[in-house]
Design a protein around this motif. Structure first.
Motif, PDB file in Angstrom:
ATOM      1  N   ASN A   1      -9.037   1.059  -0.594  1.00  0.00           N
ATOM      2  CA  ASN A   1      -9.880   0.336   0.360  1.00  0.00           C
ATOM      3  C   ASN A   1     -11.072  -0.300  -0.346  1.00  0.00           C
TER       4      ASN A   1
ATOM      5  N   ARG B   1      -6.622   6.515  -0.963  1.00  0.00           N
ATOM      6  CA  ARG B   1      -6.887   5.581   0.129  1.00  0.00           C
ATOM      7  C   ARG B   1      -8.303   5.000   0.025  1.00  0.00           C
TER       8      ARG B   1
ATOM      9  N   ARG C   1       0.826  -1.200   0.000  1.00  0.00           N
ATOM     10  CA  ARG C   1       0.000   0.000   0.000  1.00  0.00           C
ATOM     11  C   ARG C   1       0.867   1.259   0.000  1.00  0.00           C
TER      12      ARG C   1
ATOM     13  N   ASP D   1     -14.920  -9.188   5.631  1.00  0.00           N
ATOM     14  CA  ASP D   1     -14.728  -8.370   4.428  1.00  0.00           C
ATOM     15  C   ASP D   1     -16.057  -7.700   4.061  1.00  0.00           C
TER      16      ASP D   1
ATOM     17  N   ALA E   1     -11.715  -4.353  -0.678  1.00  0.00           N
ATOM     18  CA  ALA E   1     -12.899  -4.854   0.025  1.00  0.00           C
ATOM     19  C   ALA E   1     -14.004  -5.328  -0.904  1.00  0.00           C
TER      20      ALA E   1
END
Length: 357
Positions: A174, A170, A85, A357, A178
């Motif tokens: 994400n 970000r 990341r 998740d 996800a």
């Protein structure tokens, strides 16, 4: 009296034309005069030559723009420190900085995905980092397309607020990580799918041969009778693909009053899509719904996609002295079956606090 003609040889020698020189000149005009001024004729004038001479080095204006874009992308720094990341963030920041210095070119980047050396290099770097994050190849490719558009958009509307750009990236990362794998969600397995579950098990065993565990790779899957018992009891779930065909499955037993993952397997063709994680999520949700506090399993401790993987999910090892009678019985059976040729242990995870998740 007429002045004597000046010989051409008396003029300063011109720098020989080349594709790099044409591209650098075009970039200088873009930066100083804007994209409207960037024409082949204007570049030729800057180089003190005819427009026709440029076509030896660039096919047309679009080719010139593509070359300029690739030249700027060659300045993007490749990160070497940090996790996937952090390196994605550094790579994206560097690309935005490079393109952001050329406002007109940022608009060009927004409208095209060039198949040039440095553009493909940037894409390859992003793909590698996203695969490191656990994404399957198809999902990583889709994700790169989104991230490239983010780079282009941020370069076009560069506001100087790096916090906003970082927040955008970000949120994007994400969401990518996800987002559920294709197909799904998990559902109860059907009796007519037992053969498919056995085939998934055979395919899932193949990677063990690559680490020298041939006996495990060649081991037969659970029998139809064993799998049917889980199906009938409502503790067998599958993750279906878009055609509702199982590509992963989990069967949950009960050991000393606690849920125990007897088997969770995913077709290797879907490796990295977090299907196994989502099946475990479903088992944890089932346990929570039945008022149970923890879930257990047994696993190989040194196989990357076994013990270390479960540790990352939140499982912890159970000391042999703390194993319940049922877990000790399972371990004894595994020893008889020859599984302890490789280090193996029991693990547990608390139901409360589990992150799905």
């Amino acid at each position: 009296m007429n002045a004597a003609p000046v010989s051409r040889r008396a003029r300063p020698a011109k720098v020989p034309l080349s594709r790099d020189l044409v591209i650098e000149t075009g970039l200088r005009i873009l930066d100083t005069e804007g994209s409207a001024a960037l024409t082949m004729r204007r570049v030729a004038k800057e180089l003190d030559t005819g427009a026709a001479s440029l076509y030896v080095y660039v096919a047309h204006r679009d080719d010139l723009l593509t070359g300029m874009l690739d030249h700027v992308l060659s300045q993007v720094e490749v990160p070497t420190a940090g996790d996937w990341r952090a390196r994605v963030t550094q790579l994206v920041d560097s690309a935005i900085d490079a393109l952001g210095r050329h406002d007109g070119l940022a608009l060009v980047a927004f409208g095209r995905f060039p198949a040039t050396e440095h553009a493909l290099g940037l894409i390859e770097q992003l793909l590698t980092l996203l695969r490191e994050a656990g994404l399957d190849p198809a999902t990583a490719a889709w994700a790169v397309d989104l991230i490239y558009r983010h780079i282009a958009a941020e370069s076009v509307q560069r506001s100087g607020d790096e916090r906003r750009a970082r927040w955008g990236l970000r949120a994007l990362l994400n969401g990518i990580v996800a987002t559920p794998a294709a197909g799904g969600p998990a559902r109860l397995a059907r009796e007519d799918e037992i053969g498919a579950l056995q085939e998934i098990e055979r395919r899932a065993g193949a990677p063990f041969a690559e680490v020298g565990m041939h006996a495990v790779a060649e081991d037969e899957p659970p029998s139809r009778e064993v799998l049917r018992a889980f199906v009938v009891e409502g503790r067998a779930w599958v993750w279906p693909d878009e055609d509702d065909q199982p590509v992963g499955y989990l069967v949950l037993g009960m050991v000393d009053g606690r849920p125990h993952i007897d088997q969770v397997s995913v077709d290797p063709a879907y490796a990295g899509a977090r299907i196994g994680k989502r099946l475990i999520d479903h088992a944890v949700l089932w346990a929570k719904g039945h008022g149970l506090e923890e879930i257990t399993l047994t696993t190989f401790t040194q196989v990357p996609w076994n013990g270390p993987y479960y540790e990352r999910l939140g499982f912890t090892y159970i000391a042999p002295g703390d194993e319940t009678p049922g877990l000790r019985a399972i371990r004894a059976s595994e020893m008889v079956h020859g599984l302890d040729e490789w280090p193996r242990a029991c693990m547990r995870a608390a139901v409360d606090g589990w992150e799905s998740d």
